[in-house]
Write a protein that holds these residues in place. Structure first.
Motif, PDB file in Angstrom:
ATOM      1  N   LEU A  22       0.819  -1.211   0.000  1.00  0.00           N
ATOM      2  CA  LEU A  22       0.000   0.000   0.000  1.00  0.00           C
ATOM      3  C   LEU A  22       0.851   1.258   0.000  1.00  0.00           C
ATOM      4  CD1 LEU A  22      -2.796  -0.957   2.562  1.00  0.00           C
ATOM      5  CD2 LEU A  22      -3.025  -0.775   0.078  1.00  0.00           C
ATOM      6  N   VAL A  23       2.028   1.185   0.588  1.00  0.00           N
ATOM      7  CA  VAL A  23       2.903   2.348   0.696  1.00  0.00           C
ATOM      8  C   VAL A  23       3.745   2.549  -0.561  1.00  0.00           C
ATOM      9  CG1 VAL A  23       4.845   3.295   2.035  1.00  0.00           C
ATOM     10  CG2 VAL A  23       2.956   2.189   3.200  1.00  0.00           C
ATOM     11  N   ALA A  24       3.896   1.512  -1.366  1.00  0.00           N
ATOM     12  CA  ALA A  24       4.810   1.564  -2.510  1.00  0.00           C
ATOM     13  C   ALA A  24       4.565   2.749  -3.448  1.00  0.00           C
ATOM     14  CB  ALA A  24       4.738   0.247  -3.281  1.00  0.00           C
ATOM     15  N   PRO A  25       3.309   3.190  -3.695  1.00  0.00           N
ATOM     16  CA  PRO A  25       3.122   4.323  -4.620  1.00  0.00           C
ATOM     17  C   PRO A  25       3.494   5.682  -4.039  1.00  0.00           C
ATOM     18  CG  PRO A  25       1.144   2.926  -4.492  1.00  0.00           C
ATOM     19  CD  PRO A  25       2.025   2.553  -3.350  1.00  0.00           C
ATOM     20  N   LEU A  26       3.843   5.740  -2.772  1.00  0.00           N
ATOM     21  CA  LEU A  26       4.037   7.024  -2.097  1.00  0.00           C
ATOM     22  C   LEU A  26       5.506   7.384  -1.984  1.00  0.00           C
ATOM     23  CD1 LEU A  26       1.460   6.545   0.801  1.00  0.00           C
ATOM     24  CD2 LEU A  26       1.128   7.763  -1.368  1.00  0.00           C
ATOM     25  N   ASP A 163      -2.459   6.074 -10.341  1.00  0.00           N
ATOM     26  CA  ASP A 163      -3.086   6.386 -11.627  1.00  0.00           C
ATOM     27  C   ASP A 163      -3.703   5.160 -12.294  1.00  0.00           C
ATOM     28  OD1 ASP A 163      -2.421   9.157 -11.687  1.00  0.00           O
ATOM     29  OD2 ASP A 163      -0.357   8.621 -12.209  1.00  0.00           O
ATOM     30  N   ASP A 164      -3.384   3.971 -11.797  1.00  0.00           N
ATOM     31  CA  ASP A 164      -3.804   2.746 -12.486  1.00  0.00           C
ATOM     32  C   ASP A 164      -5.044   2.105 -11.875  1.00  0.00           C
ATOM     33  OD1 ASP A 164      -2.542   2.037 -10.113  1.00  0.00           O
ATOM     34  OD2 ASP A 164      -1.653   0.214 -10.940  1.00  0.00           O
ATOM     35  N   LEU A 165      -5.716   2.776 -10.956  1.00  0.00           N
ATOM     36  CA  LEU A 165      -6.914   2.190 -10.361  1.00  0.00           C
ATOM     37  C   LEU A 165      -8.040   2.148 -11.392  1.00  0.00           C
ATOM     38  CD1 LEU A 165      -6.876   3.886  -6.844  1.00  0.00           C
ATOM     39  CD2 LEU A 165      -6.381   1.483  -7.375  1.00  0.00           C
ATOM     40  N   PHE A 269     -13.110  13.628  -5.843  1.00  0.00           N
ATOM     41  CA  PHE A 269     -11.733  13.186  -5.669  1.00  0.00           C
ATOM     42  C   PHE A 269     -11.730  11.756  -5.176  1.00  0.00           C
ATOM     43  CE2 PHE A 269      -7.742  12.775  -3.240  1.00  0.00           C
ATOM     44  CZ  PHE A 269      -6.856  13.035  -4.275  1.00  0.00           C
ATOM     45  N   THR A 270     -10.946  10.916  -5.828  1.00  0.00           N
ATOM     46  CA  THR A 270     -10.801   9.513  -5.457  1.00  0.00           C
ATOM     47  C   THR A 270      -9.317   9.216  -5.291  1.00  0.00           C
ATOM     48  OG1 THR A 270     -10.490   8.573  -7.682  1.00  0.00           O
ATOM     49  CG2 THR A 270     -12.762   9.073  -7.013  1.00  0.00           C
ATOM     50  N   LEU A 271      -9.010   8.021  -4.849  1.00  0.00           N
ATOM     51  CA  LEU A 271      -7.613   7.627  -4.757  1.00  0.00           C
ATOM     52  C   LEU A 271      -6.976   7.503  -6.138  1.00  0.00           C
ATOM     53  CD1 LEU A 271      -7.916   5.166  -1.765  1.00  0.00           C
ATOM     54  CD2 LEU A 271      -6.437   7.177  -1.828  1.00  0.00           C
ATOM     55  N   GLY A 272      -7.794   7.514  -7.172  1.00  0.00           N
ATOM     56  CA  GLY A 272      -7.304   7.569  -8.541  1.00  0.00           C
ATOM     57  C   GLY A 272      -7.327   8.974  -9.119  1.00  0.00           C
ATOM     58  N   ASP A 325      -8.994  -4.049  -5.378  1.00  0.00           N
ATOM     59  CA  ASP A 325      -8.047  -3.087  -5.932  1.00  0.00           C
ATOM     60  C   ASP A 325      -8.722  -2.003  -6.778  1.00  0.00           C
ATOM     61  OD1 ASP A 325      -5.363  -2.315  -5.785  1.00  0.00           O
ATOM     62  OD2 ASP A 325      -4.969  -3.017  -7.813  1.00  0.00           O
ATOM     63  N   ARG A 326      -9.932  -1.632  -6.388  1.00  0.00           N
ATOM     64  CA  ARG A 326     -10.566  -0.459  -6.990  1.00  0.00           C
ATOM     65  C   ARG A 326     -10.460   0.737  -6.047  1.00  0.00           C
ATOM     66  NH1 ARG A 326     -13.954  -1.144 -11.431  1.00  0.00           N
ATOM     67  NH2 ARG A 326     -14.275  -3.301 -12.096  1.00  0.00           N
ATOM     68  N   LEU A 327     -10.587   0.462  -4.750  1.00  0.00           N
ATOM     69  CA  LEU A 327     -10.430   1.468  -3.692  1.00  0.00           C
ATOM     70  C   LEU A 327     -11.418   2.617  -3.831  1.00  0.00           C
ATOM     71  CD1 LEU A 327      -6.539   1.563  -3.331  1.00  0.00           C
ATOM     72  CD2 LEU A 327      -8.203   0.016  -2.262  1.00  0.00           C
ATOM     73  N   HIS A 328     -12.604   2.284  -4.336  1.00  0.00           N
ATOM     74  CA  HIS A 328     -13.702   3.240  -4.380  1.00  0.00           C
ATOM     75  C   HIS A 328     -14.993   2.438  -4.492  1.00  0.00           C
ATOM     76  CE1 HIS A 328     -14.975   7.389  -4.577  1.00  0.00           C
ATOM     77  NE2 HIS A 328     -15.896   7.040  -5.465  1.00  0.00           N
ATOM     78  N   PRO A 329     -16.088   2.918  -3.891  1.00  0.00           N
ATOM     79  CA  PRO A 329     -17.347   2.172  -3.970  1.00  0.00           C
ATOM     80  C   PRO A 329     -17.825   2.019  -5.402  1.00  0.00           C
ATOM     81  CG  PRO A 329     -17.466   3.904  -2.301  1.00  0.00           C
ATOM     82  CD  PRO A 329     -16.207   4.129  -3.070  1.00  0.00           C
ATOM     83  N   CYS A 330     -18.434   0.879  -5.678  1.00  0.00           N
ATOM     84  CA  CYS A 330     -18.971   0.594  -7.012  1.00  0.00           C
ATOM     85  C   CYS A 330     -20.415   0.121  -6.881  1.00  0.00           C
ATOM     86  CB  CYS A 330     -18.151  -0.494  -7.703  1.00  0.00           C
ATOM     87  SG  CYS A 330     -16.424  -0.076  -7.977  1.00  0.00           S
ATOM     88  N   ALA A 331     -21.169   0.306  -7.932  1.00  0.00           N
ATOM     89  CA  ALA A 331     -22.542  -0.189  -7.967  1.00  0.00           C
ATOM     90  C   ALA A 331     -22.532  -1.709  -8.066  1.00  0.00           C
ATOM     91  CB  ALA A 331     -23.287   0.422  -9.148  1.00  0.00           C
TER      92      ALA A 331
END
Length: 417
Positions: A22-26, A163-165, A269-272, A325-331
């Motif tokens: 989880l920390v790798a992109p930071l 950016d890849d989410l 704003f999302t994590l993507g 691995d979407r890290l955002h709510p989906c329908a």
């Protein structure tokens, strides 16, 4: 124990590796930002979860020597019984130790725990602390994501965590239906661990019976489109819909939409990064006050946690979790009671308190949950940032009513007569 030595060692390594992923992109700069007192820097999350294993597992061996004794003060969170701690609002001032040093600390502690597993040197108490510690770290994995999301949103450039989410997709949610429940005496809660084999936090026990009146639950969480209708109808301008404290915050803070929605109510704003709002997806980043106001506007209410758990015990653990691995709510197109788990934490109308006969864990680990049973409200079900194997029907999360930076949404309930 719920898991034997080999399974527990594998779980320990898997959870610890997940935190590093989880920390790798930071960047190191990202990892020390603290955007508000309620959030913590990524670097602190990495160090605190490591401190937990060092303090409550490794230091039980009288021959163990702490990696850096002074770090106990820096990375203790709220365990008053084991010593003082650095003030929470000032965690973002800790430029030293560096991220590199914190990662070295993790590696050293992990090597010591692995060696203890290999030697068969962990007694029952140590294995219990490790199992608890892995669940504790999974909580911090979710906090790491919600905290860095808030920090990046505070940057005027609105940079993405990744950016890849994958985008939400084009799933159409089922029309909202009402599922009726007759009045019943229902059992909620979990058997006390570690006396019981299956892990559960102390605040989930003991099992007990509750008289639940006749009611109906919505088949799915409230969507962005449904919440947008509340906004467009002037929901944030109508004081009769709001709790007094909630209305005061609407006025003082100029609230007019969920956290992270833009002024045009078209993007969020999302994590993507900034993306179009998916009208079908569950609305998220609502405070208790917002969830309660929406429910009043909709002619409904929030469910009690007993009502929620009664229904959740009938539902599969299906939804979108951190593992997806979407890290955002989906329908979801699922029918019946859908998305009881994952996607968004669901606010309930229940204050966070102890169940009848509640007892904290013995010793310092008893500070984990019980002392926070004041002024907070219960949320249920997990979110898109929660590991899938970390939730269950009895799991109780809790936050203060104004909190919005978690992936929190709502499911409606109503009385049936």
């Amino acid at each position: 124990m719920a898991e034997d030595g080999d399974a527990l060692a594998a779980r320990y390594r898997r959870v610890r590796e997940r935190s590093l992923a989880l920390v790798a992109p930071l960047s190191a700069e990202d990892a020390m930002v603290q955007s508000m007192p309620d959030a913590s820097p990524t670097k602190w999350h990495l160090a605190h979860t490591t401190w937990f294993f060092e303090r409550f597992v490794l230091e039980c061996d009288p021959d163990y020597r702490p990696y850096e004794p002074d770090w106990h003060y820096l990375f203790n969170s709220y365990y008053q019984s084991v010593g003082p701690m650095h003030a929470r609002p000032s965690r973002g001032l800790l430029s030293r130790p560096s991220l590199e040093q914190v990662l070295a600390y993790r590696a050293r502690v992990d090597a010591a725990v692995d060696a203890a597993f290999a030697r068969g040197a962990l007694d029952e108490a140590a294995r219990r602390a490790i199992l608890l510690g892995t669940h504790h770290e999974q909580q911090h994995q979710e906090l790491l994501l919600t905290d860095i999301k808030h920090a990046l949103w505070c940057n005027p450039l609105r940079p993405a965590y990744r950016d890849d989410l994958a985008p939400a997709g084009a799933t159409t949610a089922q029309p909202l239906e009402w599922i009726a429940f007759d009045e019943a005496i229902v059992g909620i809660g979990a058997p006390a661990w570690p006396q019981a084999a299956e892990f559960a936090y102390d605040n989930e026990s003991p099992p007990h019976r509750v008289l639940v009146p006749a009611h109906a639950l919505a088949s799915r969480p409230v969507s962005n489109a449904e919440y947008r209708a509340f906004v467009d109808d002037g929901g944030y301008r109508e004081p009769m819909l709001w709790m007094s404290e909630g209305w005061a915050r609407v006025q003082a803070e100029g609230l007019r939409a969920p956290l992270y929605w833009d002024d045009a109510l078209e993007r969020e704003f999302t994590l993507g990064g900034m993306r179009e709002i998916d009208p079908q997806a569950p609305v998220c980043h609502l405070s208790y006050f917002e969830a309660d106001a929406y429910a009043r506007w909709a002619g409904a209410r929030l469910p009690s946690e007993a009502e929620w758990e009664q229904a959740a015990r009938m539902a599969a653990v299906e939804g979108h979790f951190a593992d997806d691995d979407r890290l955002h709510p989906c329908a979801s197109a699922a029918e019946g009671l859908a998305q009881m788990f994952g996607d968004v934490w669901e606010w309930t109308s229940s204050a966070y308190g102890g169940y009848p006969g509640f007892r904290t864990l013995p010793g310092s680990l008893g500070e984990y949950n019980g002392k926070f049973m004041c002024g907070q409200w219960v949320l249920r079900g997990g979110s898109c940032a929660t590991p899938r194997d970390h939730v269950r029907a009895s799991y109780r999360n809790f936050f203060y009513p104004p909190d919005r930076w978690q992936f929190s949404g709502l499911r409606l309930a109503r009385d049936e007569r």
